[in-house]
Each structure stands twice: as structure tokens, then as C-alpha cells.
Design an enzyme around this catalytic site. Structure first.
Site, mmCIF file in Angstrom:
data_model
loop_
_atom_site.group_PDB
_atom_site.id
_atom_site.type_symbol
_atom_site.label_atom_id
_atom_site.label_comp_id
_atom_site.label_asym_id
_atom_site.label_seq_id
_atom_site.Cartn_x
_atom_site.Cartn_y
_atom_site.Cartn_z
ATOM 1 N N HIS A 70 0.728 -1.217 0.105
ATOM 2 C CA HIS A 70 0.203 -0.056 -0.137
ATOM 3 C C HIS A 70 0.856 1.092 0.043
ATOM 4 C CE1 HIS A 70 -2.953 3.266 1.230
ATOM 5 N NE2 HIS A 70 -2.411 3.364 2.488
ATOM 6 N N HIS A 94 3.881 6.503 5.650
ATOM 7 C CA HIS A 94 2.771 7.178 5.967
ATOM 8 C C HIS A 94 2.048 6.578 7.123
ATOM 9 C CE1 HIS A 94 0.453 5.193 3.078
ATOM 10 N NE2 HIS A 94 -0.714 5.485 3.874
ATOM 11 N N GLU A 98 1.258 5.519 12.856
ATOM 12 C CA GLU A 98 -0.148 4.971 13.383
ATOM 13 C C GLU A 98 -0.181 3.474 13.560
ATOM 14 O OE1 GLU A 98 -3.682 5.943 10.958
ATOM 15 O OE2 GLU A 98 -4.847 5.632 12.619
ATOM 16 N N ASP A 99 0.318 2.623 12.789
ATOM 17 C CA ASP A 99 0.328 1.272 12.816
ATOM 18 C C ASP A 99 1.248 0.540 13.313
ATOM 19 O OD1 ASP A 99 -2.442 1.909 11.787
ATOM 20 O OD2 ASP A 99 -1.786 1.411 9.687
ATOM 21 N N ASP A 161 -3.146 8.509 -0.904
ATOM 22 C CA ASP A 161 -3.564 7.350 0.148
ATOM 23 C C ASP A 161 -4.918 7.161 0.025
ATOM 24 O OD1 ASP A 161 -3.531 5.534 2.284
ATOM 25 O OD2 ASP A 161 -4.254 7.278 3.604
ATOM 26 N N ASP A 281 -20.638 17.705 -24.220
ATOM 27 C CA ASP A 281 -19.241 17.637 -23.983
ATOM 28 C C ASP A 281 -18.964 16.043 -23.617
ATOM 29 O OD1 ASP A 281 -20.421 17.739 -21.658
ATOM 30 O OD2 ASP A 281 -19.024 19.230 -20.630
#
Ligand code: MN
Length: 739
Positions: A70, A94, A98-99, A161, A281
């Protein structure tokens, strides 16, 4: 992307947490970045990758693959936008704060202050709970904006993300898919749009659309596909023609075919209530050239070759969109009646259109992103500044939405229901958005508790109350100011039906009047005779003939000369008919206070130009199908209108009940406090209703004020009394009646 030879990858030698497939994907990323930034040292990417892979090594995604895929994919998306190495490293890292057990200090030590701060920013954003009630959501958005302002790269990473999460949403449970998709469409896509990241935004929208309404998505998608296939050859021919023409003119250009995205097609169908055939369009080409001059030159070439569709030429080069998007747009009728859109822009404009704020990183190598004066950065700062002053979360949310979608206004019903309308929409649009019947019977409106005219422009956050009256019907005037297609269609429908009814009525009455005058007994004329004459005029029903008379197509005398030849002479060819009505229609039915002499209940209305009130000398004029226009005898238009003597008709004020008339007065006065109050007291004393009143300083005179008011008076007498009383108020200099 280039294929990378992968034979050298030996699993045993891979760093912890890295599978051969993951390693391959990362090498692709490295190679891609290297091809764009050959001089830069990419070691930081490798380090971030190995650090991330190690920390995430025990985590898997819902799809079962290693978690680290990811972050690598997110970095890949950003590499495609040519973001800088700090940004790509942030992407790779990133989720570690957090993880995993990684800390801010650790990241700062290994990857530097810049990356650590960005990773921290993204982490803060991730902790924001967006799927909550509106007030909590407002707080979340506020935090998000603050993070964005700190470093735009934070939001760019967050958007990438989100894009990868949307791409891989398939393995999520249904309820999560829906929640994430609506968050995407409500928040992330608008932010991407505002930051000018057109490519990312449309992918987000289409992915979300697919999960939010799979059936509609499939339907729109296949409709587009059908249209595309049907026009494929035409489009190919068009592209070739354009390419040849441009190179003959020495305009260097890339010509691409393009198809409108499902979500934006859906929005168009939904908002404008049109069919897919009316989306001009839907299909198009894009011309990318080298200079602004050549953009306009290419536009000229296109218009030489095909007919432009009126109203579809848009110059976003001269006037860029708020998100700095620039292009020329035009829609033309191509071969075989295939309408298509042409977008013309320079390479740089193209990059800005695709990647928006992210485009700055590609262009200004060595420079840290967009400057302080970038419009989009300004917008963000403004928004954050502004929200500090806003204590009411709902208000903040609605202002945010308005800023994200500057083309829309958000209004509320008194009960708090949100009604989304296009910019400059009016209370009439609002009424029709609520319900067709509310629109039809709408007679007035209050905005935030104050009476406003129906053509008032609604603003964001307005609370709109619609005043209705049973049996009242839409006015043609509304057509001039409504902004929504819905309101316009509904009004037109009613007007067409009632106008025809009125025309039939008027036509019949004109026949009767002229028959009497010319000594023809209509009762002796049979239905068959009538029908035959009707057929002579090319209509099948007698009613249609009456309608034609009412519309003023033919004169009653003409028809009578056919019905009773010998009694009525055919008239000499008439002078070209005047068009005194300028498409106006009777203001409302209650104007029956005016009577046409000798005829009962012939439709009359007071002409807008002079707006006569009871007591004034008046004269009538038969208009084309709209009844009898009643003018004041002193109206300057009367002299011009009345040359067709046949159309002139005597009218008088009936002794009807006390209807009232709107009169517009302008009071010129000294600029002093209390004066307005005194004037309104006089109006109250006379029991005159005030429809609107507005006071302002006189722009031309010092210390002078202008009070404009619309009041309801019973008749001329009352008006005269009112004006003379107001004139006696100290400070009043002059009062005029305006039309
Ligand atoms: Mn993530």
C-alpha cells in the site's frame, strides 16, 4: 511503466518484510523516479522502503497481500505527479506512526525533520474521524485544513492514500465501502478539485460512484460506451482533420480523444435533467499546444472547420477558474451531426489541469512547492482564518462546502432541510426545488425572516421561507431570473397552457365583438362553415382558429369576411403589427378591475411601462394574444403603440372591490437619522402596505439619502395624499414615482 528485469531478485537476500513481488514493485518505483530525476540520490527512498517494510512486516491488507504494498502504491501515485523525494518518502512511511511502534523521533533521526513532520501530519489526518455527526465533522475538517496549511504535501499524500484505498476498496465489507465512498465524494474529491488536481479528483469520484450507486454507475458507463463506439470513426476522422489542419498552419499540437467521466456525466444528467444525447461535451478532443497564442489560433481553426454551438465557448485562459484551471473550451457540430467538445491548452496548463497544486513540484525544481502567493494556498489560509471566527459548526461546514463548490449555494428550509442550488438561484428556484406545487403557488418569500423580492439572489446559509397562495400561478417574468432548469421547465409548461387558454378566450371574444360591429350574426353560421374556414387557415379545430385570433395572427375581420362574404369586405393589407407586448403576459388575473367598454370580462392587464393605478385616465390596446394592455393615457408608449387604430379599445376602471396597486417611489432627502422611521410611520398611518423599502446614501450628493420603496395603494387619490404627506416631512427634498 518500464518492465524491470527481476531475475536477480534472490528471496534470501531480501530485507526483512520484503517479498520478491514487493521488491519488484519498489524497483519499478525507483526506476520511474530515476527516469524523471536522474540527478537525484534515491537512497532515502530505499531506506524509507526498507524501514517501512520491516515495521509493517507482520501486517496484511484485506486482500491478503503484504501491507507495505500500500505505501509503495501511494508513493507510485505521487511519483506520477512528480512530487519530490520528501513527499515520496512520506508516502512510504505514512502509516508507520499510526500502525507500528515507530516513533516521531526515530523518523526524524533517520529521514530528517521535513519527512518526519509530513508523516506526522498525515498521521494526524488519519486519526480524524470523519464519519460522524456534522459538528464533529466540522472539527475534523478544521484539523485537516490546519494540517494542509502547514504543508500542502500532507494533503497531497493523504489524497494519494485515499486514491489507493479507493482503488482497492473491493475487498472491504459493503458498509465500509459505502462509508468510505461517501466520505470520498463529500470531502476528498472536493478538496482535490479545489487544489486543481483534476485527474485524481475524477478517479476518486468515479470509484466512489461505483460503490455508492452500482446500478447507476453501470448504466451511465455503458451509455457512454455505446455513444463512444457509435462515434468512434467520426472522432478518429475529426482527430485526423484537426491534426492535419493544425500542422498545415504550423501550430505544433498533440491531439487526444477524450470521453467524459461517468460521475460528471451522471451529475450533468441528474442536475440538468437532460438525456445523454444532450450532453454536448460527452465526447471530445483535447489539443495541447506550445503557447497561449497557438491556443487561440487552434480555436480559430476549429471554428473555421465546424460550427460552434452557441453559448458553449469558454475562455478559461483569460479568466482561469478559482482553482487556476486554464483552457479554452468550445463545443462544435461535427460531421454527421455529432456534437463534440474541444479543449485547448498549453502543456503547462495541461499539467496544472491534471495535477493542480502538485504541478508546482515538477516545474520549480529546487523550489519547495507552491509559493505563499499561490491562489490555492491563499484560499486555504483564508478558510482557516475564517473558520476561527465561526463558532457554529454547521455554519462552518456550509461555508466550507460553498468554498469547495463556489458554483453552488446551500440554503435551508425553516425546518433545516438543506437545498442545494446553483449560484444566484432565487426563491422561485428554491420553491420548485421543494415541490412543483410550492413553485406554482409561490407568491412571496422571506429570507432570514425578511421579505425579499422573488428575484432575490439567495446566498449561502440563507433560511428561505416560501409564501404560497392557493390558486395562484407562475408568472412569465420568473423566466427571466430563475436559474434552475427544473423551475424554468415547470414555469414554461404552465404558462404555455394558460396562455393558450387565454388566447382562445380572447379570440372568441374578438370574433363576437367584430361580428356585432360588422352586422354578422354568428348564430347563423354553422359549425361546419366555421370548421371549413379554420381549415383554410391550416388548423383543424375551431378552438385553434380562436387561439390564432387571440395570438393576433389574423384579425377577426379577416375571418369574418370569409365566413360572411358579401357582408364583410376583406380588409386592406394591414400595416406591420406593432409588438407592444414584448412578450409580456398579464401580471395576474385579479386585474379584472379594469373593464373593456361594452364587453364583460375581456382579459386585461396593466402595462408594465406606466403601471396605471385606479383613478388615472387609461386606454386599452389589444395585444397579440395576451389580452388588452391597459396604459395610462399619459404613457409615452401609448402614442407609439396606438397607430393601429383597430387595436385601440376603450377601457375604464370598474367599480370593483378594493384591490391594491404596487407603486414604486423614490424619496430624495437629507441624510438624517429617524427620517426613514417617519416615512414608514406615515405609510402605516395610511394603512399602506410596504412591499419593500431600501435606504442608502446618495452617491451623487453629499449628505443626501435615497429611499426606494414599493408600496401598495388603493388608487390615485390615496397615492396623491400619501405623497403630499411625505413631502411635508422635514428633510424630504423630492419624491418621484418610477416605473
Ligand atoms: Mn494509508
Amino acid at each position: 511503466m518500464d518492465e524491470v528485469p527481476t531475475s536477480e531478485i534472490i528471496p534470501a537476500l531480501l530485507p526483512p518484510g520484503v517479498s520478491p513481488a514487493l521488491e519488484r514493485r519498489f524497483v519499478e518505483l525507483e526506476d520511474f523516479v530515476h527516469s524523471r530525476r536522474p540527478k537525484e540520490d534515491l537512497r532515502i527512498l530505499r531506506n524509507a522502503f526498507e524501514f517501512g517494510a520491516d515495521r509493517h512486516s507482520r501486517q496484511r491488507r484485506m486482500s491478503g497481500e503484504l501491507y507495505m504494498f500500500h505505501p509503495v502504491e501511494v508513493a507510485m501515485i505521487l511519483a506520477g505527479m512528480q512530487m519530490d523525494l520528501a513527499c515520496l518518502s512520506t508516502a512510504l512511511l505514512h502509516d508507520v506512526l499510526e500502525d507500528t511502534d515507530a516513533t516521531f523521533e526515530e523518523i526524524r533521526r533517520l529521514f530528517g525533520e521535513e519527512v518526519a513532520r509530513c508523516v506526522n501530519g498525515v498521521t494526524k489526518l488519519s486519526k480524524i474521524n470523519l464519519a460522524s455527526r456534522e459538528d464533529r465533522q466540522a472539527e475534523s475538517v478544521r484539523k485537516m485544513l490546519l494540517a494542509m496549511v502547514e504543508d500542502i504535501r500532507v494533503i497531497v499524500v493523504k489524497l494519494a492514500d485515499r486514491l489507493h484505498n479507493m482503488r482497492t476498496l473491493g475487498s472491504m465489507p459493503r458498509d465500509k465501502q459505502e462509508r468510505i465512498s461517501s466520505e470520498t465524494i463529500e470531502l476528498y474529491a472536493p478538496i482535490a478539485h479545489r487544489l486543481g488536481m483534476g485527474k485524481l479528483r475524477s478517479e476518486l469520484e468515479d470509484l466512489a460512484f461505483r460503490y455508492l450507486d452500482p446500478a447507476a454507475f453501470e448504466e451511465v458507463k455503458s451509455a457512454i460506451e455505446t455513444k463512444r463506439q457509435a462515434s468512434e470513426q467520426v472522432l478518429e476522422a475529426i482527430r485526423n482533420t484537426v491534426q492535419k489542419k493544425l500542422s498545415a498552419e504550423g501550430i505544433p499540437a498533440r491531439v487526444e480523444g477524450r470521453v467524459k467521466r461517468p460521475w460528471s456525466v451522471y451529475q450533468k444528467l441528474f442536475k440538468q435533467k437532460i438525456t445523454i444525447d444532450e450532453v454536448y461535451d460527452l465526447l471530445g478532443i483535447r489539443i495541447i499546444t506550445d503557447s497561449v497564442r497557438n491556443c487561440y489560433a487552434a480555436l480559430g481553426e476549429i471554428h473555421n472547420e465546424w460550427h460552434p454551438i452557441p453559448g458553449r465557448i469558454k475562455d478559461f485562459i483569460a479568466i482561469p477558474r478559482p482553482n487556476l484551471y486554464q483552457s479554452l473550451h468550445t463545443s462544435v457540430m461535427g460531421p454527421g451531426g455529432v456534437a463534440f467538445e474541444v479543449q485547448i491548452r498549453t502543456e503547462e496548463m495541461h499539467r496544472v489541469a491534471e495535477d493542480g497544486i502538485a504541478a508546482h513540484w515538477k516545474y520549480k525544481e529546487g523550489k519547495k512547492g507552491p509559493g505563499e502567493d499561490d491562489q490555492r494556498v491563499k484560499w486555504l489560509r483564508q478558510l482557516v482564518e475564517w473558520q476561527k471566527e465561526t463558532r457554529d459548526p454547521a455554519e462552518f461546514m456550509s461555508s466550507l462546502k460553498v468554498d469547495l463548490y463556489p458554483e453552488e449555494v446551500y440554503c435551508f428550509t425553516p425546518k433545516g432541510r438543506i437545498v442545494v442550488l446553483p449560484r444566484d438561484a432565487t426563491p422561485v428556484d428554491f420553491a420548485y426545488a421543494i415541490h412543483t406545487d410550492v413553485g406554482h403557488c409561490c407568491t412571496g418569500s422571506k429570507v432570514n425572516g425578511r421579505m425579499v423580492p422573488l428575484k432575490h439572489h439567495l446566498r449561502n446559509g440563507d433560511i428561505v421561507e416560501i409564501i404560497t397562495q392557493k390558486g395562484s400561478s407562475p408568472s412569465r417574468d420568473w423566466m427571466a431570473f430563475v436559474k434552475t432548469a427544473r423551475a424554468r421547465n415547470k414555469i414554461r409548461h404552465v404558462i404555455n397552457a394558460t396562455e393558450r387558454e387565454k388566447a382562445v378566450d380572447l379570440g372568441q371574444k374578438l370574433m363576437e365583438r367584430d361580428a356585432r360591429r360588422l352586422g354578422v350574426s354568428l348564430s347563423r353560421i354553422t359549425r361546419q362553415q366555421m370548421e371549413k374556414v379554420a381549415a383554410d387557415y391550416g388548423v383543424s379545430k375551431i378552438e385553434d382558429l380562436y387561439a390564432a385570433l387571440g395570438w393576433g395572427k389574423y384579425s377577426a375581420r379577416q375571418v369574418l369576411s370569409k365566413l360572411a362574404p358579401g357582408i364583410v369586405e376583406p380588409e386592406a393589407p394591414a400595416a406591420p403589427p406593432a409588438s407592444p407586448t414584448d412578450g409580456r403576459v398579464p401580471a395576474d388575473d385579479k386585474d379584472y378591475v379594469i373593464q373593456v367598454k361594452g364587453i364583460d370580462d375581456l382579459l386585461t392587464y396593466r402595462a408594465r411601462c406606466c403601471n396605471p393605478i385606479r383613478g388615472e385616465p387609461i386606454v386599452g390596446y389589444i395585444t397579440r394574444g395576451k389580452g388588452v394592455a391597459v396604459h395610462s393615457r399619459t404613457c409615452p408608449n401609448v402614442q407609439n403603440l396606438m397607430y393601429e387604430a383597430e387595436r385601440r379599445i376603450e377601457v375604464e376602471w370598474a367599480k370593483g372591490p378594493g384591490e391594491s396597486f404596487n407603486v414604486r417611489l423614490v424619496v430624495h432627502s437629507d441624510d438624517r437619522t429617524g427620517l426613514l422611521n417617519q416615512l414608514t410611520q406615515i405609510l402605516f398611518g395610511e394603512e399602506v402596505n410596504i412591499r419593500s423599502v431600501e435606504a442608502r446614501a446618495d452617491e451623487k450628493l453629499l449628505d443626501a439619502a435615497v429611499v426606494e420603496m414599493t408600496v401598495e395603494v388603493r388608487d390615485k387619490k390615496q397615492l396623491e395624499r400619501l405623497v403630499s404627506t411625505m413631502r411635508r416631512v422635514p428633510g424630504v427634498r423630492d419624491i418621484e414615482r418610477v416605473h
